[in-house]
Design an enzyme around this catalytic site. Structure first.
Site, PDB file in Angstrom:
ATOM      1  CG  ASP A 124       6.004  -1.124   7.669  1.00 32.93           C
ATOM      2  OD1 ASP A 124       6.897  -1.448   8.466  1.00 32.93           O
ATOM      3  OD2 ASP A 124       6.027  -0.070   7.013  1.00 32.93           O
ATOM      4  CG  ASP A 160       9.141 -12.004   9.828  1.00 35.89           C
ATOM      5  OD1 ASP A 160       8.284 -11.171   9.464  1.00 35.89           O
ATOM      6  OD2 ASP A 160       9.953 -11.772  10.748  1.00 35.89           O
TER       7      ASP A 160
HETATM    8  C1  LIG Z   1       9.664  -3.166   8.163  1.00 37.82           C
HETATM    9  S1  LIG Z   1      10.594  -1.938   7.327  1.00 37.82           S
HETATM   10  C2  LIG Z   1      11.731  -2.924   6.360  1.00 37.82           C
HETATM   11  C3  LIG Z   1      12.943  -2.135   5.945  1.00 37.82           C
HETATM   12  C4  LIG Z   1      13.999  -2.917   5.127  1.00 37.82           C
HETATM   13  N1  LIG Z   1      13.455  -3.346   3.843  1.00 37.82           N
HETATM   14  C5  LIG Z   1      14.538  -4.086   5.899  1.00 37.82           C
HETATM   15  O1  LIG Z   1      14.339  -5.243   5.461  1.00 37.82           O
HETATM   16  O2  LIG Z   1      15.207  -3.871   6.934  1.00 37.82           O
HETATM   17  C6  LIG Z   1       9.438  -1.398   6.067  1.00 37.82           C
HETATM   18  C7  LIG Z   1       9.911  -0.176   5.323  1.00 37.82           C
HETATM   19  O3  LIG Z   1       8.978   0.100   4.277  1.00 37.82           O
HETATM   20  C8  LIG Z   1       8.832   1.504   4.194  1.00 37.82           C
HETATM   21  N2  LIG Z   1       7.543   1.805   3.553  1.00 37.82           N
HETATM   22  C9  LIG Z   1       6.310   1.711   4.094  1.00 37.82           C
HETATM   23  N3  LIG Z   1       5.367   2.139   3.226  1.00 37.82           N
HETATM   24  C10 LIG Z   1       6.042   2.515   2.091  1.00 37.82           C
HETATM   25  C11 LIG Z   1       5.628   3.073   0.846  1.00 37.82           C
HETATM   26  N4  LIG Z   1       4.337   3.332   0.595  1.00 37.82           N
HETATM   27  N5  LIG Z   1       6.575   3.353  -0.076  1.00 37.82           N
HETATM   28  C12 LIG Z   1       7.895   3.086   0.173  1.00 37.82           C
HETATM   29  N6  LIG Z   1       8.339   2.568   1.337  1.00 37.82           N
HETATM   30  C13 LIG Z   1       7.427   2.285   2.289  1.00 37.82           C
HETATM   31  C14 LIG Z   1       8.899   1.955   5.657  1.00 37.82           C
HETATM   32  O4  LIG Z   1       9.205   3.337   5.792  1.00 37.82           O
HETATM   33  C15 LIG Z   1       9.997   1.076   6.203  1.00 37.82           C
HETATM   34  O5  LIG Z   1      11.279   1.653   6.073  1.00 37.82           O
END
Ligand SMILES: C[S@@+](CC[C@H](N)C(=O)[O-])C[C@H]1O[C@@H](n2cnc3c(N)ncnc32)[C@H](O)[C@@H]1O
Length: 221
Positions: A124, A160
């Site tokens: 994120d 990105d």
């Molecule tokens: C923007 S999404 C990208 C998902 C996937 N990697 C993709 O490319 O479609 C970011 C993901 O990171 C996860 N995330 C955020 N903080 C995290 C953390 N502390 N530990 C593990 N996952 C996390 C979110 O729940 C979300 O599913």
């Protein structure tokens, strides 16, 4: 300290009974994670980790195409865990374990192993300056990665957001223990990954993602 600021449920899932059976063999809960990770290590000499697997496009694809390697994924997004769990069952994959624990919590158990490859795809971005401290990849995260990556192991980072990319590069090059093995602006096919939901979105918006690969070469003491 709070370490996760994202959503745990998709809008559709919020009021439904979730059908992820926490007793199923590939799901890691705080009750079983320690034993399951150690058992996994006995089976697979190469274990790989994806942090924030989302809907699981990458981890599922890697696990299906590399049946002799083990894959562990963590993401607190519960709805994603449900989706990935269904895919694992449908495809009868044995070499994958998933958890809805967020990374720094999961790390307490993950650190009993060393990982050959670690994937962090589209973390994120938290683009507003005042939210930058919510970003997953920061100096604390970097310290944890150094503990769990094996010598000559690789970290694959994809985003990105140029501002986040340059921060990640500075962090990973800060103490000379990682080499930047490869970096490029990707246009179409994203090898070796299957395009994830966020990769597809970013290309549709003509916002081509950067992939950076770091290789861990620790300094000799
Ligand atoms: C923007 S999404 C990208 C998902 C996937 N990697 C993709 O490319 O479609 C970011 C993901 O990171 C996860 N995330 C955020 N903080 C995290 C953390 N502390 N530990 C593990 N996952 C996390 C979110 O729940 C979300 O599913």
């Amino acid at each position: 300290m709070k370490n996760f600021y994202g959503r745990r449920f998709s809008r559709n899932h919020k009021n439904k009974i979730l059908d992820l059976n926490s007793a199923c063999k590939y799901f890691l809960s705080e009750d079983n994670i320690k034993e399951k990770i150690l058992e996994f290590r006995k089976i697979y000499t190469s274990v790989n980790l994806e942090i924030g697997f989302g809907n699981g496009d990458n981890i599922i694809n890697l696990a299906a195409n590399n049946p002799n390697a083990g894959f562990i994924g963590c993401d607190p997004f519960w709805s994603g865990n449900v989706i990935v769990s269904k895919k694992i069952s449908l495809m009868s994959l044995n070499n994958i374990l998933i958890s809805n624990l967020e990374f720094s919590k999961c790390f307490e158990y993950l650190n009993s192993l060393k990982y050959e490859n670690i994937f962090i795809l589209f973390p994120d971005p938290w683009p507003k300056r005042k939210h930058a401290k919510r970003r997953l990849v920061n100096s604390e995260f970097y310290k944890m990665i150094k503990i769990i990556i094996q010598n000559e192991g690789k970290v694959f980072l994809k985003s990105d957001y140029t501002d986040y990319i340059s921060d990640m590069v500075s962090i990973f090059l800060s103490d000379g223990e990682f080499l930047m093995a490869r970096t490029f602006l990707e246009k179409q096919n994203i090898f070796p990954f299957k395009n994830t939901k966020y990769a597809i979105k970013s290309v549709e918006n003509f916002n081509f993602p950067h992939l950076i690969v770091f290789k861990y070469i620790p300094k000799k003491i």
